[in-house]
Each structure stands twice: as structure tokens, then as C-alpha cells.
Design a protein around this motif. Structure first.
Motif, PDB file in Angstrom:
ATOM      1  N   THR A   1      -9.465  -4.374  -2.567  1.00 47.38           N
ATOM      2  CA  THR A   1      -9.124  -2.849  -1.855  1.00 47.38           C
ATOM      3  C   THR A   1      -8.957  -2.153  -3.112  1.00 47.38           C
ATOM      4  N   HIS A   2      -8.243  -2.561  -4.163  1.00 44.49           N
ATOM      5  CA  HIS A   2      -7.978  -1.672  -5.446  1.00 44.49           C
ATOM      6  C   HIS A   2      -8.558  -2.427  -6.699  1.00 44.49           C
ATOM      7  N   PRO A   3      -9.725  -2.694  -7.032  1.00 51.85           N
ATOM      8  CA  PRO A   3     -10.352  -3.314  -8.003  1.00 51.85           C
ATOM      9  C   PRO A   3      -9.788  -2.779  -9.486  1.00 51.85           C
ATOM     10  N   LYS A   4      -9.244  -1.476  -9.592  1.00 52.59           N
ATOM     11  CA  LYS A   4      -8.707  -1.033 -10.910  1.00 52.59           C
ATOM     12  C   LYS A   4      -7.442  -1.447 -11.168  1.00 52.59           C
TER      13      LYS A   4
ATOM     14  N   CYS B   1       0.912  -1.050  -0.007  1.00 53.57           N
ATOM     15  CA  CYS B   1       0.116  -0.117  -0.062  1.00 53.57           C
ATOM     16  C   CYS B   1       0.849   1.063  -0.121  1.00 53.57           C
ATOM     17  N   ARG B   2       2.072   1.436   0.569  1.00 51.57           N
ATOM     18  CA  ARG B   2       2.841   2.419   0.540  1.00 51.57           C
ATOM     19  C   ARG B   2       3.455   2.619  -0.788  1.00 51.57           C
ATOM     20  N   CYS B   3       4.032   1.462  -1.276  1.00 45.66           N
ATOM     21  CA  CYS B   3       4.447   1.452  -2.641  1.00 45.66           C
ATOM     22  C   CYS B   3       3.520   2.019  -3.521  1.00 45.66           C
ATOM     23  N   LEU B   4       2.191   1.965  -3.613  1.00 43.68           N
ATOM     24  CA  LEU B   4       1.128   2.273  -4.226  1.00 43.68           C
ATOM     25  C   LEU B   4       0.923   3.740  -3.981  1.00 43.68           C
ATOM     26  N   ARG B   5       0.875   4.228  -2.760  1.00 43.71           N
ATOM     27  CA  ARG B   5       0.753   5.477  -2.469  1.00 43.71           C
ATOM     28  C   ARG B   5       1.915   6.414  -2.970  1.00 43.71           C
ATOM     29  N   TYR B   6       3.208   6.007  -2.705  1.00 46.19           N
ATOM     30  CA  TYR B   6       4.459   6.887  -3.384  1.00 46.19           C
ATOM     31  C   TYR B   6       4.682   6.423  -4.591  1.00 46.19           C
TER      32      TYR B   6
END
Length: 141
Positions: free
Chosen positions: A88-91, A54-59
Motif C-alpha cells: 500500500t505504501h511502496p516508498k 495508517c493514522r500514524c502515517l497520515r498525522y
């Protein structure tokens, strides 16, 4: 003192339907996830791994590598995380490519594994010959 008929009405001799030893259950017990081994549990390590993703996705960090000794659960953890990411991130589309250990740097097997993971019909058909005049950078997104 209660009569025998009143006692047997409250406590019948036969078990209710669906609970006796010869009754038919709605689902065969041998199909239960614990029986089949088809279940996943988010351990603290997997939860930490998910928070890292999730941090990788955020940043907007575009790649990650899961490594460790054999038989510690990397593949199962990644399968669980892919299911969780789907919820949590369907796209976001995810692919799981298992890299082979190579004694020297080899781009060909990496791209073959990547093409297999995304379902390319003939992943072995390409060539990894590079024109020495052209500089290429490898980026996995």
C-alpha cells in the motif's frame, strides 16, 4: 436402453489425467501454505492495527510500540503489516527491531537492536558513552 460402449464412453473406467490416486499433481500437496504453516490472515485485531498505522502515517506520528504478553501474535502481526505496508505504501521503508526488556533505561541495547534490524555489519562496535555536557534526544523515525 444404452449400449455398453456408449456408457463407457461417457463414464470411462480410468479417471482423467491428473485426478487419479497415482497421478502427478502440478504442486506437491505438502507444499501447500496450510500444510507448511506459511500463511497470514488479517484478523480484526490486525486490521485495527493497520488502521492505527495508517493514522500514524497520515498525522506524521513517527513511532509506535507493540506490546503485550508473550505468544499472542505480535511478531506475526508485524510481519503481516510490513508486507501490507509494502503493497500500500511502496516508498516507505520499514524495519522490525525486537526490543529486549531491560529492568532499567538502557540506550545501548536499543541502538544495537536497531542497527541489527537495518543490517549494519557490526552493531556491537559502537559505544553509548555520552558526554555529560551534551544533551541528546532519542528519536526513532
Amino acid at each position: 436402453m444404452q449400449s455398453k460402449s456408449a456408457t463407457s464412453a461417457r463414464f470411462p473406467d480410468t479417471a482423467p489425467s491428473g485426478t487419479g490416486p497415482n497421478s502427478t499433481r502440478p504442486i506437491d500437496p505438502t507444499l501447500h501454505p496450510i500444510e507448511t504453516g506459511n500463511y497470514r490472515i488479517a484478523t480484526p485485531a490486525i486490521q485495527s492495527f493497520f488502521e492505527l498505522i495508517c493514522r500514524c502515517l497520515r498525522y506524521r506520528i513517527t513511532g509506535a510500540l507493540a506490546y503485550g504478553p508473550p505468544r499472542i501474535g505480535k511478531t506475526r502481526a508485524i510481519e503481516y503489516l510490513r508486507l501490507l505496508l509494502c503493497e500500500t505504501h511502496p516508498k516507505i521503508t520499514t524495519y522490525h527491531a525486537q526490543a529486549e526488556h531491560k529492568p532499567r533505561h538502557a540506550e545501548g541495547p536499543f541502538f544495537t537492536n536497531l542497527l541489527e534490524a537495518v543490517g549494519f555489519p557490526d552493531p556491537e562496535s559502537g559505544s553509548n558513552e555520552v558526554d555529560p555536557r551534551v544533551r541528546t534526544d532519542l528519536v526513532a523515525v
